[in-house]
Design a protein around this motif. Structure first.
Motif, PDB file in Angstrom:
ATOM      1  N   UNK A  30       0.881  -1.353  -0.283  1.00  0.00           N
ATOM      2  CA  UNK A  30      -0.243  -0.231  -0.105  1.00  0.00           C
ATOM      3  C   UNK A  30       0.507   1.456   0.241  1.00  0.00           C
ATOM      4  N   UNK A  31       0.042   2.474  -0.365  1.00  0.00           N
ATOM      5  CA  UNK A  31       0.773   3.246  -0.949  1.00  0.00           C
ATOM      6  C   UNK A  31       0.354   5.170  -0.469  1.00  0.00           C
ATOM      7  N   UNK A  32       0.125   6.104   0.051  1.00  0.00           N
ATOM      8  CA  UNK A  32      -0.195   7.265  -0.002  1.00  0.00           C
ATOM      9  C   UNK A  32       0.273   7.975  -0.889  1.00  0.00           C
ATOM     10  N   UNK A  33       0.239   8.679  -1.922  1.00  0.00           N
ATOM     11  CA  UNK A  33       0.683   9.847  -2.372  1.00  0.00           C
ATOM     12  C   UNK A  33       0.592  10.756  -2.464  1.00  0.00           C
ATOM     13  N   UNK A  34       1.019  12.319  -2.244  1.00  0.00           N
ATOM     14  CA  UNK A  34       0.305  13.383  -2.305  1.00  0.00           C
ATOM     15  C   UNK A  34       1.269  14.035  -3.355  1.00  0.00           C
ATOM     16  N   UNK A  35      -0.215  14.620  -3.680  1.00  0.00           N
ATOM     17  CA  UNK A  35       0.494  15.814  -5.128  1.00  0.00           C
ATOM     18  C   UNK A  35       1.412  16.870  -5.081  1.00  0.00           C
ATOM     19  N   UNK A  36       1.656  17.689  -6.415  1.00  0.00           N
ATOM     20  CA  UNK A  36       3.196  17.903  -6.433  1.00  0.00           C
ATOM     21  C   UNK A  36       1.761  19.769  -5.644  1.00  0.00           C
ATOM     22  N   UNK A  37       2.798  20.459  -7.044  1.00  0.00           N
ATOM     23  CA  UNK A  37       2.407  21.629  -7.082  1.00  0.00           C
ATOM     24  C   UNK A  37       2.292  23.285  -6.390  1.00  0.00           C
ATOM     25  N   UNK A  38       4.036  23.035  -6.014  1.00  0.00           N
ATOM     26  CA  UNK A  38       4.914  24.007  -5.023  1.00  0.00           C
ATOM     27  C   UNK A  38       3.827  24.711  -3.896  1.00  0.00           C
ATOM     28  N   UNK A  39       3.408  23.473  -3.615  1.00  0.00           N
ATOM     29  CA  UNK A  39       2.472  23.885  -1.924  1.00  0.00           C
ATOM     30  C   UNK A  39       1.195  24.926  -2.140  1.00  0.00           C
ATOM     31  N   UNK A  40       1.102  24.753  -3.548  1.00  0.00           N
ATOM     32  CA  UNK A  40      -0.311  26.766  -3.773  1.00  0.00           C
ATOM     33  C   UNK A  40      -1.110  25.866  -4.935  1.00  0.00           C
ATOM     34  N   UNK A  41      -1.342  25.153  -5.496  1.00  0.00           N
ATOM     35  CA  UNK A  41      -2.231  24.144  -6.283  1.00  0.00           C
ATOM     36  C   UNK A  41      -1.623  22.608  -6.478  1.00  0.00           C
ATOM     37  N   UNK A  42      -2.498  22.282  -6.669  1.00  0.00           N
ATOM     38  CA  UNK A  42      -3.542  20.338  -7.209  1.00  0.00           C
ATOM     39  C   UNK A  42      -3.997  20.420  -6.310  1.00  0.00           C
ATOM     40  N   UNK A  43      -4.385  19.065  -6.980  1.00  0.00           N
ATOM     41  CA  UNK A  43      -5.120  17.547  -5.963  1.00  0.00           C
ATOM     42  C   UNK A  43      -5.134  16.811  -5.983  1.00  0.00           C
ATOM     43  N   UNK A  44      -5.786  15.993  -5.353  1.00  0.00           N
ATOM     44  CA  UNK A  44      -5.588  14.301  -5.669  1.00  0.00           C
ATOM     45  C   UNK A  44      -5.850  13.849  -6.347  1.00  0.00           C
ATOM     46  N   UNK A  45      -6.603  14.754  -7.685  1.00  0.00           N
ATOM     47  CA  UNK A  45      -7.237  13.590  -8.798  1.00  0.00           C
ATOM     48  C   UNK A  45      -5.587  13.713  -9.503  1.00  0.00           C
ATOM     49  N   UNK A  46      -4.719  14.753  -9.472  1.00  0.00           N
ATOM     50  CA  UNK A  46      -3.687  14.544 -10.012  1.00  0.00           C
ATOM     51  C   UNK A  46      -2.445  13.448 -10.530  1.00  0.00           C
ATOM     52  N   UNK A  47      -2.496  12.819  -9.522  1.00  0.00           N
ATOM     53  CA  UNK A  47      -2.200  11.644  -9.368  1.00  0.00           C
ATOM     54  C   UNK A  47      -2.785  10.442  -9.287  1.00  0.00           C
ATOM     55  N   UNK A  48      -4.649  10.614  -9.593  1.00  0.00           N
ATOM     56  CA  UNK A  48      -5.719   9.083  -9.373  1.00  0.00           C
ATOM     57  C   UNK A  48      -5.002   8.585 -10.666  1.00  0.00           C
ATOM     58  N   UNK A  49      -4.600   8.881 -11.682  1.00  0.00           N
ATOM     59  CA  UNK A  49      -4.091   7.881 -12.544  1.00  0.00           C
ATOM     60  C   UNK A  49      -2.765   7.186 -12.158  1.00  0.00           C
ATOM     61  N   UNK A  50      -2.088   7.025 -11.237  1.00  0.00           N
ATOM     62  CA  UNK A  50      -0.856   6.493 -10.779  1.00  0.00           C
ATOM     63  C   UNK A  50      -1.678   5.669 -10.256  1.00  0.00           C
ATOM     64  N   UNK A  51      -2.278   6.482  -9.684  1.00  0.00           N
ATOM     65  CA  UNK A  51      -3.301   4.905  -8.490  1.00  0.00           C
ATOM     66  C   UNK A  51      -3.769   4.128  -8.995  1.00  0.00           C
ATOM     67  N   UNK A  52      -4.346   4.570  -9.779  1.00  0.00           N
ATOM     68  CA  UNK A  52      -5.840   3.749 -10.574  1.00  0.00           C
ATOM     69  C   UNK A  52      -4.499   2.088 -10.992  1.00  0.00           C
TER      70      UNK A  52
END
Length: 242
Positions: A30-52
């Motif tokens: 198992x792994x939990x991933x955190x998105x990028x975006x310079x701490x100012x933008x981005x959302x969990x959707x950004x890594x949904x493809x990786x998780x899928x």
């Protein structure tokens, strides 16, 4: 992909996207991933493809959000606090699925947060997967650049060393897998190699996979996504049986 979440220190509800392996497949890692975006933008959707894709390999995968600067987080400390809370919540979810060695990680700023949280917590091993991480060697940048990074990342003036991941290396740290492009314009590849070498000297397993001429955020593109995620799945599955 059932929606779940966790609670930040200020009471804010934060999202988690949960990806289980196909029906009838018991997750082996198992792994939990955190998105990028310079701490100012981005959302969990950004890594949904990786998780899928990870879930299709039998990995229980979660993409989690955190408070962003200017949107609930006063500074990077708040972001790290959220990552710690998300990892705690994720570990409970992973344990309910029989996963005993869950990992954390992410992309760019999210990878940086995961590394800081893992390397300043208990020295209980663990594992981190980092897609083009930022912040590995902040002290290697010229002073004016470093001051700009502190301002932009919500790091208190003169506190860069506390968030420069190479400065946090110690024995008993997490097993780490890094995917990084040799042409990354945010974190130069020589910074990443220096971090890998420091981890190895400290006795912490650290594997760096380099992608020739690839720039920052390369792993989102079709050219590299499959290789990056498939290698990540192998790393996590191998870790689970050690």
């Amino acid at each position: 992909m059932p929606p779940m979440g966790y609670t930040a220190a200020d009471g804010t509800g934060l999202p988690m996207l949960v990806f289980d392996p196909p029906a009838g497949v018991r997750p082996a890692a198992g792994v939990v991933l955190f998105h990028g975006g310079a701490l100012r933008k981005g959302s969990p959707d950004d890594l949904a493809g990786h998780c899928r894709r990870l879930a299709s390999h039998g990995v229980f995968a979660v993409s989690a959000g955190y408070r962003l600067l200017g949107r609930g987080a006063a500074g990077i400390d708040d972001c790290v606090d959220d990552v710690r809370r998300a990892v705690e919540r994720f570990r409970a979810l992973a344990a309910s699925r029989g996963v005993t060695r869950p990992a954390s990680g992410g992309s760019s700023a999210g990878a940086h947060l995961a590394l800081v949280a893992a390397m300043t917590g208990p020295t209980d091993g663990g594992a981190v997967v980092a897609f083009n991480p930022a912040g590995l060697d902040l002290l290697a940048f010229p002073a004016d650049v470093r001051r700009g990074i502190e301002r932009n990342a919500g790091i208190g003036a003169g506190r860069a060393s506390e968030y420069s991941v190479v400065e946090l290396v110690r024995p008993g740290g997490p097993s780490t897998l890094i995917h990084h492009g040799t042409a990354d314009e945010v974190e130069p590849i020589d910074h990443v190699r220096r971090f890998r070498d420091a981890m190895t000297r400290a006795g912490n397993p650290c594997t760096l996979i380099e992608y020739g001429n690839a720039r920052h955020a390369f792993h989102y593109g079709d050219e590299h996504l499959a290789d990056v995620v498939d290698a990540t799945a192998r790393f996590l599955l191998d870790l689970a049986v050690r």
